[in-house]
Design an enzyme around this catalytic site. Structure first.
Site, PDB file in Angstrom:
ATOM      1  N   ASP A 144      26.479  56.813-119.217  1.00 25.92           N
ATOM      2  CA  ASP A 144      26.384  58.268-119.333  1.00 25.92           C
ATOM      3  C   ASP A 144      27.188  58.953-118.227  1.00 25.92           C
ATOM      4  OD1 ASP A 144      24.661  57.720-117.263  1.00 25.92           O
ATOM      5  OD2 ASP A 144      22.914  58.718-118.145  1.00 25.92           O
ATOM      6  N   SER A 145      27.845  58.144-117.358  1.00 25.63           N
ATOM      7  CA  SER A 145      28.831  58.721-116.431  1.00 25.63           C
ATOM      8  C   SER A 145      29.984  59.334-117.229  1.00 25.63           C
ATOM      9  CB  SER A 145      29.354  57.654-115.455  1.00 25.63           C
ATOM     10  OG  SER A 145      29.683  56.461-116.140  1.00 25.63           O
ATOM     11  N   ASP A 166      24.408  53.557-122.924  1.00 25.24           N
ATOM     12  CA  ASP A 166      23.412  54.284-122.131  1.00 25.24           C
ATOM     13  C   ASP A 166      22.639  55.239-123.031  1.00 25.24           C
ATOM     14  OD1 ASP A 166      22.550  54.238-119.499  1.00 25.24           O
ATOM     15  OD2 ASP A 166      24.442  55.034-118.719  1.00 25.24           O
ATOM     16  N   GLU A 200      20.895  50.507-108.488  1.00 23.98           N
ATOM     17  CA  GLU A 200      21.885  51.476-107.983  1.00 23.98           C
ATOM     18  C   GLU A 200      21.463  52.040-106.627  1.00 23.98           C
ATOM     19  OE1 GLU A 200      23.363  54.368-110.756  1.00 23.98           O
ATOM     20  OE2 GLU A 200      24.472  55.448-109.197  1.00 23.98           O
TER      21      GLU A 200
END
Ligand code: KIV
Length: 255
Positions: free
Chosen positions: A45-46, A84, A183
């Site tokens: 989803d980046s 995602d 992350e």
């Protein structure tokens, strides 16, 4: 060409060396990543920032990520494709989770989905796996909670936060996730989780002790005008070289 399987990714945990994974958002980048024999592509989803130009990962919709997943699926013959799940496509209910994850698999061609969160989404992950939808977890810095976290910050720096992240990772493994993205957590915490779990950990900004690593396609290529995050591994400066080529084209035509 044989497609990489979930079992193949799980087996990578027993390698002595770390394994690479990367994001891709379109046909051509998926083709390149596939040809480089990267075992796992995340349609992250980046893409919200890298493709659609939003400020965070919050606005990207199911339709927007589905379109990119379809393109990546057409470009990749070998890599395992994980899509995602966008913000609020799984948090509201288990029914929504299954319906939306099913779309990414049935229409998008993904082999698995990724969700952010641990203990609080354990039931969603369990239900997905029960319905035959493989899940990659994501704990630590979870960008969809940008506002709740008051910005992007390393997570798990104190004992209470660290314990919560360990509990989250264990909950995901118990629910049947085949791997977990860690992350922006301290390296020692990432190492502890990696040694505790039987499924592979994939780190980003969490040091070298994870089983695998993930990077954002545009970051490794320097293909963004924004400053990349500190953990980005940059191998090229595409933004400036593409700009130079487009300017050269402009001046050639004008002259
Ligand atoms: O969307 C994304 O690119 C991600 C990775 C940073 C793990 O979630």
């Amino acid at each position: 060409m044989k497609k990489i399987t979930i079992q193949h990714i799980k087996n990578l945990k027993s390698l002595k060396t770390s394994f690479p994974t990367i994001t891709a958002y379109d046909y051509m980048s998926a083709k390149i990543v596939d040809e480089a024999e990267i075992p796992l592509i995340l349609v992250g989803d980046s893409a919200s920032m890298m493709i659609y130009g939003y400020d965070t990962t919050i606005p990207i919709s199911m339709e927007e990520i589905l379109l990119l997943t379809k393109a990546v699926s057409r470009g990749s013959k070998r890599s395992l494709i994980v899509a995602d799940m966008p913000f609020l496509s799984y948090q509201p209910s288990i029914e929504e989770t299954i319906k939306n994850a099913g779309k990414l698999m049935k229409e998008g061609g993904a082999a698995a989905v990724k969700l952010e969160g641990g203990v609080r989404i354990k039931q969603n992950v369990y239900a997905l796996v029960e319905h035959g939808i493989p899940v990659l977890g994501h704990v630590g810095l979870t960008p969809q909670s940008y506002h709740q976290m008051s910005g992007y910050k390393v997570q798990g720096k104190n004992n209470q936060e660290a314990k919560q992240i360990i509990d989250d990772a264990c909950a995901l493994e118990e629910a049947g996730a085949f791997g977990i993205v860690l992350e922006c957590i301290p390296e020692a915490l990432a190492e502890k989780i990696t040694n505790t779990l039987t499924i592979p950990t994939i780190g980003i900004g969490s040091g070298k002790k994870c089983d695998g690593q993930i990077q954002v396609f545009h970051d490794i290529l320097g293909y963004s005008s924004d400053k990349p995050p500190g953990h980005a591994m940059q191998y090229d400066s595409l933004y400036s070289s593409v700009l130079k080529s487009v300017k050269k084209y402009k001046s050639d035509i004008e002259s």
